[in-house]
Design an enzyme around this catalytic site. Sequence first.
Site, short mmCIF file in Angstrom:
data_model
loop_
_atom_site.label_atom_id
_atom_site.label_comp_id
_atom_site.label_asym_id
_atom_site.label_seq_id
_atom_site.Cartn_x
_atom_site.Cartn_y
_atom_site.Cartn_z
N GLU A 471 0.78 -1.11 -0.13
CA GLU A 471 0.03 -0.16 0.06
C GLU A 471 0.71 1.32 0.01
O GLU A 471 1.06 1.74 -0.91
CB GLU A 471 -0.87 0.05 1.25
CG GLU A 471 -1.88 0.88 1.10
CD GLU A 471 -3.45 0.69 1.91
OE1 GLU A 471 -3.37 -0.41 2.31
OE2 GLU A 471 -4.26 1.39 1.88
N GLU A 750 -2.18 0.49 13.56
CA GLU A 750 -3.46 0.99 12.48
C GLU A 750 -4.72 0.58 13.33
O GLU A 750 -5.54 1.19 13.29
CB GLU A 750 -3.26 0.13 11.28
CG GLU A 750 -4.67 0.34 10.40
CD GLU A 750 -4.36 -0.48 9.00
OE1 GLU A 750 -3.89 -1.34 9.20
OE2 GLU A 750 -5.09 0.03 7.95
C1 RAM Z 1 -6.56 1.82 4.40
C2 RAM Z 1 -5.42 2.85 4.57
C3 RAM Z 1 -5.72 4.14 5.16
C4 RAM Z 1 -7.10 4.52 5.22
C5 RAM Z 1 -7.87 3.93 4.21
C6 RAM Z 1 -9.28 4.27 4.21
O1 RAM Z 1 -6.15 0.88 3.06
O2 RAM Z 1 -4.29 2.00 5.24
O3 RAM Z 1 -5.12 4.28 6.46
O4 RAM Z 1 -7.10 5.88 5.01
O5 RAM Z 1 -7.92 2.59 4.15
#
Ligand code: RAM
Length: 902
Positions: A471, A750
């Site tokens: 990502e 996260e």
């Molecule tokens: C995830 C990303 C990010 C977020 C989006 C909506 O894939 O890691 O942190 O902003 O989604």
Amino acid sequence: MTKLKLEALTCNYRVNPLGTDGERPHFSWKLLSERRGTRQTSYRIQVSGHEADFTRLLWDSGKVDSEQSIQVLYGGPDLRSQTRYSYRVNVWDNYGRESGWSDVAWWETGLLAANEWKASWITPDPEHIDPHAKPVFLLRKHYKLKSGIVRARMYATAAGVYEVFVNGSRVGDALFAPGWTSYNKRHQVQTYDVTGLLKSGGNAIGVMVGDGWYKGELVKKDNRNYYGSQRAVLLQLHVRYKDGSEEVIASNSSWKCATGPVLLSEIYAGELYDARLERSGWTTAQYDEEGWCAAVVCSLPYAQLVPQENEPVRVIETLYPQAVIHTPAGECVLDMGQNMVGRMRLTLNVPAGTHIKLRHAEVLDKEGNFYTGNLRHAEQAVEYIAKGGGTESYAPCFTFQGFRYVKVEGWQAADNVLLGSFAGEVIHSDMEQTGEFSCSHPLVNRLQQNIVWGQRGNFLDVPTDCPQRDERLGWTGDAQVFIRTAAFNYQVGPFFTKWLRDLKADQRPDGGVPSVIPDVLGNHVSGTMGTSPHSSAAWGDAAVICPWITYISFADIRLLESQYESMKAWVDFVRGQGEDELLWNTGKHYGDWLALDAKENSYIGATPKDLIATAYFAYCASLLQKAANVLKRTDDAQYYSELAERIKARFNEEFVTPSGRLASPTQTAHVLALQFGLVEGGARERTARELNRLVEENGYRLTTGFVGTPYLCQALSDNGYHETAVKLLVQESYPSWLYSVVKGATTIWEHWDGIKPDGSFWSDNMNSFNHYAYGAIGDWLYRYVAGLDMNEAEPAYKRVRIHPRFGADGLSTARAVLNSPYGRIESAWRIDNGQVELSVIVPPNTSAEIVLPGARLLEVAEGGRLLADVLAEHRQTAAETTDGVRFLVGSGRYHFSYRLTS
Ligand code: RAM
């Protein structure tokens, strides 16, 4: 009498920047003065276009009566291309002192016009080297120079990522040049001073070029060639001789190409390097080009070229492995002791052909084995095949990894040999570290460090969500929630200036804003959310919030001005979205992303999306009003202030009951209503009380996601519940900020439950251990806990605000330091049995509003004297308010002592 001095002259935020654009630059300087209450009263700037010869001036501001000492715009003639300008500054202060001329500083413009390019974009002849082949391409040029070289500049860029060498030496130390921008619209060029590397006679240039973001794998597996399908190089070297003549060496079809030891180097995948294929001396003049093929010219444009804008990415620090772990599964794993972003350097002496494979991971699993499930398709593998015959040192070039643990395969050695053979090079944009926060709570201090490491790991040219899985994208929502914290920890002015220009470039014609910048999701790539939506509330709002926060942090009016249309376009877009122009209730949104009140199997929290969208709409309309005021666009200011009021009224109709109760019972809904000033009077009190109750009843635990978390503690502190906010901060059990710290985190996760209390993982699918979003609490630590804040009306801390909040039992000391644009600010307090000691530093040419909570004016001492007397000497007074004793001071160092009133 003590002296007034000047230091830290910068141009466009940077010390002696090389290769700037042609816009009018701005200058800043810092005053040094021991004397309290020092203010600049006048300044004078002189600019010379003839090195440091100030008898031949290009521009002289004359003595300007003004306190402005940062972001002062150049007012001389238009800048020429490829020109060095020298400048110096003299200032006067309110005590009648003059600093005298500063040391001379300079800036130098890059190659400014497209028609100055004599060079062609070149790539290896596709007949000989497959343009899609994995190996890094080598391009070289042998050329002769006359004697008497006085100055040489190289202007270079690549479609891909490149490193350049001259006569066997690496040019500069930037990594991942030309950086990541929306290449089709803006493509950066680097300028290098190579005077010292050239010689008369034979010379050579060598360039390595890899896929990078330009054509390498991005977003998901096998998704390539986003910007183009061919790597290419563009380079022009200008050599000036003593006799005034100039020679230009430019990339063209006379260059020669080959491949070398780097058999693969990609951002997600890693690198494969066979040292036996090294072409020794390939960037020197003597090298034999036998077998190299020709370069061909490719038809890439020049119009999108812009000079490099932010600090380059560099190796900033080196970490050494702390331990070798032999896992239950029998793996040999190095523990770097810190989840870091960068690359491993190997220094070893092994037989030729030894094939070492490193894999990089952020965490070990429950059993203590090496775990890469959360990396998804990102291999993060680096393989090195040794050439043998002595000590070799190697680090990969066009890839970076996010990791704490490194699995070593293909080489068996004793633990101490392993420990001595590897080093971790920490890589990020080379921003000045400006802030420090610490307090009496060791776990909170670790949290602060984790926030800083999260920023370091994810500010690699673009503010990314995460640095490890497949990502690593510039998610707008993440950047928006974190920017204010970021601006404490580091000087992020140039970093966000560059990124915001890309945001503006990638903004849709209707004003909509992509979810990631540079926009590589477009409309066609599907990710975790299915086809990724653009213009989600709280994500697209970055278009307004980020320029505004950059403006208040660094007073860069020029940036605000250049983003203004983009900011307006976003708010106007939103206005056109809802079924009702004041209520945004349509579209696809990420909502309160990853909130804990989400339904089973959903990433989206329980707070209604239309509530979030409308709240952000009101907030951004109010920020636009402020921006319009700064830019003196009175009609706009009026319009957006009315719009903000109307949205607020509509918000109340739709989401607040007549008796003042918020319709959505989530923490996040309450946080937004309070934070964005959407509820007033009784409804505000009730909302605050209710938020406090929600937190309390949940055992002082949060349920918020990306949208509610950043402002949760602020909303509490601002509305009379600071103690609850501190309880949330020091909460150690799940879910909380300190939960991950207790679990051994060295970066921000996260998910609140990235690793669950039983040691299992949240999931493989989307579980980053280096995601700065929840680190947004850093802003509250600096501004509310330590109390180092500003008055926005005088941005960049021209008017400092010191307002510590002592909270409950949790904390007995806190300290924040910020190297602000005006100089060092400090707020450090200690509380012991009701006795408060507060040390404050206010930099020259600023003033500070100070609030001493729980104080009585006549009981406050400053430096051993009664505060009231100290103030009276400066014809100042203090007021006793509900917040505490309030007063204004000029620059200087202060120490306040008082007993808390009960
Ligand atoms: C995830 C990303 C990010 C977020 C989006 C909506 O894939 O890691 O942190 O902003 O989604």
